[in-house]
Design a protein around this motif. Structure first.
Motif, PDB file in Angstrom:
ATOM      1  N   ARG A   1      -4.672   1.893  -9.888  1.00  0.00           N
ATOM      2  CA  ARG A   1      -5.476   2.393  -8.767  1.00  0.00           C
ATOM      3  C   ARG A   1      -6.327   1.257  -8.181  1.00  0.00           C
ATOM      4  O   ARG A   1      -6.490   1.160  -6.962  1.00  0.00           O
ATOM      5  CB  ARG A   1      -6.380   3.526  -9.235  1.00  0.00           C
ATOM      6  N   ASP A   2      -6.842   0.401  -9.068  1.00  0.00           N
ATOM      7  CA  ASP A   2      -7.640  -0.735  -8.599  1.00  0.00           C
ATOM      8  C   ASP A   2      -6.781  -1.715  -7.801  1.00  0.00           C
ATOM      9  O   ASP A   2      -7.254  -2.302  -6.813  1.00  0.00           O
ATOM     10  CB  ASP A   2      -8.285  -1.455  -9.783  1.00  0.00           C
ATOM     11  N   ILE A   3      -5.523  -1.907  -8.218  1.00  0.00           N
ATOM     12  CA  ILE A   3      -4.626  -2.781  -7.457  1.00  0.00           C
ATOM     13  C   ILE A   3      -4.413  -2.220  -6.051  1.00  0.00           C
ATOM     14  O   ILE A   3      -4.421  -2.973  -5.059  1.00  0.00           O
ATOM     15  CB  ILE A   3      -3.286  -2.949  -8.199  1.00  0.00           C
ATOM     16  N   LEU A   4      -4.223  -0.916  -5.950  1.00  0.00           N
ATOM     17  CA  LEU A   4      -4.103  -0.296  -4.622  1.00  0.00           C
ATOM     18  C   LEU A   4      -5.336  -0.602  -3.781  1.00  0.00           C
ATOM     19  O   LEU A   4      -5.229  -0.981  -2.603  1.00  0.00           O
ATOM     20  CB  LEU A   4      -3.909   1.203  -4.752  1.00  0.00           C
TER      21      LEU A   4
ATOM     22  N   SER B   1       8.581  -1.197 -12.372  1.00  0.00           N
ATOM     23  CA  SER B   1       9.548  -2.275 -12.180  1.00  0.00           C
ATOM     24  C   SER B   1       9.619  -2.688 -10.715  1.00  0.00           C
ATOM     25  O   SER B   1       9.620  -3.889 -10.395  1.00  0.00           O
ATOM     26  CB  SER B   1      10.919  -1.823 -12.678  1.00  0.00           C
ATOM     27  N   LEU B   2       9.652  -1.710  -9.811  1.00  0.00           N
ATOM     28  CA  LEU B   2       9.680  -2.035  -8.383  1.00  0.00           C
ATOM     29  C   LEU B   2       8.373  -2.689  -7.954  1.00  0.00           C
ATOM     30  O   LEU B   2       8.371  -3.618  -7.136  1.00  0.00           O
ATOM     31  CB  LEU B   2       9.950  -0.782  -7.557  1.00  0.00           C
ATOM     32  N   SER B   3       7.264  -2.226  -8.518  1.00  0.00           N
ATOM     33  CA  SER B   3       5.977  -2.831  -8.202  1.00  0.00           C
ATOM     34  C   SER B   3       5.964  -4.307  -8.581  1.00  0.00           C
ATOM     35  O   SER B   3       5.491  -5.156  -7.815  1.00  0.00           O
ATOM     36  CB  SER B   3       4.858  -2.088  -8.935  1.00  0.00           C
ATOM     37  N   ALA B   4       6.504  -4.638  -9.776  1.00  0.00           N
ATOM     38  CA  ALA B   4       6.572  -6.040 -10.196  1.00  0.00           C
ATOM     39  C   ALA B   4       7.422  -6.850  -9.219  1.00  0.00           C
ATOM     40  O   ALA B   4       7.091  -7.991  -8.879  1.00  0.00           O
ATOM     41  CB  ALA B   4       7.132  -6.143 -11.609  1.00  0.00           C
ATOM     42  N   THR B   5       8.531  -6.257  -8.745  1.00  0.00           N
ATOM     43  CA  THR B   5       9.397  -6.947  -7.790  1.00  0.00           C
ATOM     44  C   THR B   5       8.665  -7.215  -6.477  1.00  0.00           C
ATOM     45  O   THR B   5       8.720  -8.328  -5.930  1.00  0.00           O
ATOM     46  CB  THR B   5      10.656  -6.111  -7.515  1.00  0.00           C
ATOM     47  N   LEU B   6       7.966  -6.202  -5.957  1.00  0.00           N
ATOM     48  CA  LEU B   6       7.280  -6.375  -4.671  1.00  0.00           C
ATOM     49  C   LEU B   6       6.094  -7.323  -4.787  1.00  0.00           C
ATOM     50  O   LEU B   6       5.824  -8.097  -3.863  1.00  0.00           O
ATOM     51  CB  LEU B   6       6.819  -5.022  -4.133  1.00  0.00           C
TER      52      LEU B   6
ATOM     53  N   ILE C   1       0.841  -1.200   0.000  1.00  0.00           N
ATOM     54  CA  ILE C   1       0.000   0.000   0.000  1.00  0.00           C
ATOM     55  C   ILE C   1       0.874   1.247   0.000  1.00  0.00           C
ATOM     56  O   ILE C   1       0.617   2.208  -0.736  1.00  0.00           O
ATOM     57  CB  ILE C   1      -0.939  -0.013   1.218  1.00  0.00           C
ATOM     58  N   GLY C   2       1.926   1.238   0.811  1.00  0.00           N
ATOM     59  CA  GLY C   2       2.837   2.376   0.863  1.00  0.00           C
ATOM     60  C   GLY C   2       3.489   2.657  -0.476  1.00  0.00           C
ATOM     61  O   GLY C   2       3.676   3.818  -0.865  1.00  0.00           O
ATOM     62  N   LEU C   3       3.832   1.585  -1.212  1.00  0.00           N
ATOM     63  CA  LEU C   3       4.436   1.764  -2.532  1.00  0.00           C
ATOM     64  C   LEU C   3       3.491   2.489  -3.479  1.00  0.00           C
ATOM     65  O   LEU C   3       3.872   3.474  -4.132  1.00  0.00           O
ATOM     66  CB  LEU C   3       4.810   0.400  -3.107  1.00  0.00           C
ATOM     67  N   TYR C   4       2.240   2.023  -3.567  1.00  0.00           N
ATOM     68  CA  TYR C   4       1.296   2.632  -4.508  1.00  0.00           C
ATOM     69  C   TYR C   4       0.911   4.043  -4.080  1.00  0.00           C
ATOM     70  O   TYR C   4       0.798   4.941  -4.929  1.00  0.00           O
ATOM     71  CB  TYR C   4       0.068   1.738  -4.659  1.00  0.00           C
ATOM     72  N   PHE C   5       0.717   4.266  -2.789  1.00  0.00           N
ATOM     73  CA  PHE C   5       0.413   5.614  -2.318  1.00  0.00           C
ATOM     74  C   PHE C   5       1.537   6.580  -2.677  1.00  0.00           C
ATOM     75  O   PHE C   5       1.296   7.709  -3.116  1.00  0.00           O
ATOM     76  CB  PHE C   5       0.194   5.619  -0.802  1.00  0.00           C
ATOM     77  N   THR C   6       2.769   6.142  -2.496  1.00  0.00           N
ATOM     78  CA  THR C   6       3.915   6.997  -2.813  1.00  0.00           C
ATOM     79  C   THR C   6       3.942   7.331  -4.301  1.00  0.00           C
ATOM     80  O   THR C   6       4.166   8.482  -4.698  1.00  0.00           O
ATOM     81  CB  THR C   6       5.224   6.314  -2.400  1.00  0.00           C
TER      82      THR C   6
END
Length: 321
Positions: A86-89, A128-133, A57-62
């Protein structure tokens, strides 16, 4: 009866050539995933799941605070993709709420969100970071399945808990595929996702935290020493330099985990400075791999690979073709 509502829920010198020979130990990996922390409870395990959800959640909010829809469009992504993110968040928020509500039934407090620091600088590096997390979260929930079996709750249906964990891993795996497809990367990248033990998962998640509240549920897991590679995108056969506060000597091995069935041990060669060492990415990876983990371990081919043998890490790599 307690239950869980539905959860849609990482040396400076160059050495002579090193050898990394895959050794296949599917049984060892299964036991490794089950032997996570020192007798974690059912509640500990799901509180860690909430900790992982807070991170995502912190990643997408940021990202959404830094980048507008127009920034995504300017980077080559359309408005539909932006809304999908946004839907993933919202999915992760629902997952966290579901865990939180049920843990309040179990415990007087729940684990609180930390403040996070993420290194992405533009839209593409965020994706890219989102895919990693999301890949990390998939590996974590696969480990959670084994951990729940090892520490069942007498008031909770084990079958239901396993269904929730499996469904959550599937949802996060779909997130991984979406992000990789948007970056024109291989989405059928592996036959099986690798697993991470609970301490390793906690270590990786906590590596993004600047500070965490002293209030709320305090997770009983102990972070391992970090491994900091000089690169995070690699190709088979590449030499990678690391730094770790863990003293490295010739009695230790490196271990690459790139598939549920496939692991490869490798020689660690110390560098000129304390804490620096290097090793080689396996050159004969036997399946198409995009995400791979690396740990320092006491493991050898005659041992079971459980968390008592893992001494540092994980570092996370994206493997390029």
């Amino acid at each position: 009866m307690k239950f869980f509502t539905f959860l849609t829920i990482i040396g400076t010198a160059i050495a002579a050539p090193l050898v990394a020979t895959p050794r296949l130990h599917p049984t060892s990996l299964s036991r490794r995933a089950a032997a996570s922390n020192s007798n974690p409870s059912f509640t500990d395990i799901w509180q860690l799941a909430l900790h992982v959800e807070h991170l995502e959640i912190g990643l997408y909010f940021t990202a959404f605070a830094r980048f507008s829809q127009q920034d995504f469009i300017n980077a080559g992504f359309d408005a539909f993709y932006y809304q999908t993110l946004r839907d993933i968040l919202h999915e992760h928020q629902f997952q966290a709420t579901s865990i939180r509500r049920n843990q309040l039934y179990v415990e007087d407090s729940v684990v609180q969100a930390c403040s996070y620091s993420f290194s992405f600088t533009d839209v593409k590096s965020f994706i890219s970071l989102s895919a990693t997390l999301e890949g990390f979260a998939t590996s974590f929930y696969l480990s959670l399945i084994h951990s729940v079996v090892a520490a069942p709750d007498p008031d909770t249906s084990l079958e239901f808990a396993l269904t929730i964990a499996g469904s959550t891993a599937a949802i996060d795996a779909k997130h991984v595929a979406l992000q990789r497809l948007s970056l024109k990367q291989n989405v059928t990248d592996t036959n099986f996702f690798p697993q991470l033990g609970l301490n390793e998962s906690y270590t990786f998640a906590k590596s993004f935290a600047k500070s965490c509240p002293k209030t709320g549920y305090q997770l009983p897991f102990t972070p391992l020493p970090t491994l900091i590679p000089n690169v995070t995108q690699v190709v088979p056969g590449q030499i990678v330099d690391f730094y770790s506060p863990l003293p490295i000597d010739n009695s230790l091995n490196g271990l690459f985990i790139f598939d549920f069935y496939d692991i490869a041990s490798t020689i660690l060669t110390t560098g000129d400075k304390p804490g620096h060492f290097h090793t080689r990415i396996p050159s004969d990876i036997v399946s198409p791999v995009s995400q791979m983990y690396f740990v320092v371990t006491k493991y050898d081919e005659n041992d079971y690979l459980d968390e008592s043998t893992v001494l540092a890490g994980p570092a996370v790599f994206q493997v390029l073709p």
